[in-house]
Design an enzyme around this catalytic site. Structure first.
Site, short mmCIF file in Angstrom:
data_model
loop_
_atom_site.label_atom_id
_atom_site.label_comp_id
_atom_site.label_asym_id
_atom_site.label_seq_id
_atom_site.Cartn_x
_atom_site.Cartn_y
_atom_site.Cartn_z
N ARG A 1 -8.83 11.52 -12.26
CA ARG A 1 -8.23 11.51 -10.93
C ARG A 1 -7.92 10.10 -10.45
O ARG A 1 -7.51 9.90 -9.30
CB ARG A 1 -9.19 12.20 -9.94
CG ARG A 1 -9.29 13.70 -10.19
CD ARG A 1 -10.43 14.37 -9.43
NE ARG A 1 -10.67 13.79 -8.13
CZ ARG A 1 -11.88 13.52 -7.65
NH1 ARG A 1 -12.95 13.76 -8.39
NH2 ARG A 1 -12.03 13.02 -6.45
N LYS A 2 -8.09 9.09 -11.30
CA LYS A 2 -7.85 7.70 -10.92
C LYS A 2 -6.46 7.25 -11.38
O LYS A 2 -6.12 7.38 -12.55
CB LYS A 2 -8.91 6.79 -11.53
CG LYS A 2 -10.32 7.04 -11.04
CD LYS A 2 -11.30 6.09 -11.70
CE LYS A 2 -12.72 6.32 -11.21
NZ LYS A 2 -13.68 5.39 -11.85
N LYS B 1 1.46 -15.32 -2.76
CA LYS B 1 1.85 -16.54 -3.45
C LYS B 1 2.79 -17.43 -2.63
O LYS B 1 2.66 -18.65 -2.63
CB LYS B 1 2.52 -16.19 -4.79
CG LYS B 1 1.56 -15.52 -5.78
CD LYS B 1 2.23 -15.24 -7.10
CE LYS B 1 1.22 -14.71 -8.12
NZ LYS B 1 0.18 -15.71 -8.47
N ASN C 1 -2.45 -10.73 -4.16
CA ASN C 1 -2.33 -12.18 -4.26
C ASN C 1 -1.06 -12.61 -3.51
O ASN C 1 0.06 -12.27 -3.91
CB ASN C 1 -2.22 -12.61 -5.72
CG ASN C 1 -3.44 -12.24 -6.53
OD1 ASN C 1 -4.56 -12.56 -6.15
ND2 ASN C 1 -3.24 -11.56 -7.64
N ASP D 1 0.83 -1.20 0.00
CA ASP D 1 0.00 0.00 0.00
C ASP D 1 0.87 1.26 0.00
O ASP D 1 0.63 2.21 -0.77
CB ASP D 1 -0.92 -0.02 1.23
CG ASP D 1 -1.90 1.14 1.24
OD1 ASP D 1 -2.29 1.61 0.16
OD2 ASP D 1 -2.29 1.56 2.34
#
Length: 238
Positions: free
Chosen positions: A206-207, A185, A183, A161
């Site tokens: 804005r994404k 693994k 994910n 993050d």
């Protein structure tokens, strides 16, 4: 629901001045940035204080492996292609440096820098503007254990993050995490050094769509991969 991630705080110009360049001697005090912007936190509006850890906080608990990677990328910073991303311990209003008497919020610290040296999150990040890519070298300390001898998955999620957020921040504006899909693994041995690569895949208004992979230093083992969506907030609502 949006949740907080590394804010840009309109400081990229100042941050770029602190990234790369000569490495301070061990033990040098870390600088503090004062940003005179209309930032509001808990009703307090005014300048913000960003405290950068000293180089001692970055190196003394590192393994030889992460120090070698650090030195390699510091060399890459010399031609300006890469920049070292500063790290902060806390963000507070300029005129109210945290004290024990000021209550719980005054003792707040950035989560990924809230452990004593060597016990928690040990990492350094480098960003490439042209490639819109961030590389994080991370070493998980003993207080981040999940299953015996292994890094807790939540600690890895935190670093994914943070790294993805930094990539969006360095590319865009003040952002918050809207979505993170990870994910897992393979388990990661506690205390080992891993490399987190994050890059911008596309930008739609804005994404900011970010992808990330977590590998061993020799790139032979893929521990995790992830995608994230980070939203640049409306300047009128920051």
């Amino acid at each position: 629901m949006l949740r907080s991630c590394a804010p840009r705080l309109r400081t990229l110009g100042a941050l770029r001045g602190l990234t790369g360049g000569a490495r301070p001697a061990v033990g040098d005090a870390g600088p503090a940035l004062l940003i005179p912007q209309g930032f509001s936190a808990n009703g307090v509006t005014g300048s913000i204080r960003l405290e950068i850890p000293s180089i001692r906080d970055w190196t003394e608990s590192w393994s030889k492996e992460i120090r070698l990677l650090f030195d390699q990328f510091m060399k890459k910073c010399e031609d300006g292609s890469w920049k070292r991303v500063p790290s902060y311990r806390y963000i507070s209003p300029q005129d109210s440096k945290p004290t024990k008497e000021e209550g719980q919020m005054s003792r707040a610290r950035i989560f990924s820098r809230s452990y004593d040296d060597g016990l928690g999150f040990e990492f350094v990040m480098f960003h490439n503007d042209v490639e819109k890519r961030t590389v994080c070298f991370f070493q998980g300390g003993p207080h981040l254990q999940g299953p015996s001898g292994l890094l807790h998955g939540g600690a890895l999620a935190t670093m994914i993050d943070v790294t993805g957020g930094v990539t969006a921040v360095m590319t865009g504006e003040f952002v918050m995490t809207a979505n993170l899909n990870i994910n897992f693994k393979r388990p990661i041995p506690l205390g080992s050094v891993i490399v987190i690569n994050s890059q911008i895949d596309k930008v739609e208004g804005r994404k900011f769509f970010v992808s990330c992979d977590v590998q061993s230093v020799d790139e032979k083992t893929l521990y995790s991969n992830a995608t994230g969506l980070f939203i640049s907030l409306d300047p009128e609502k920051k």
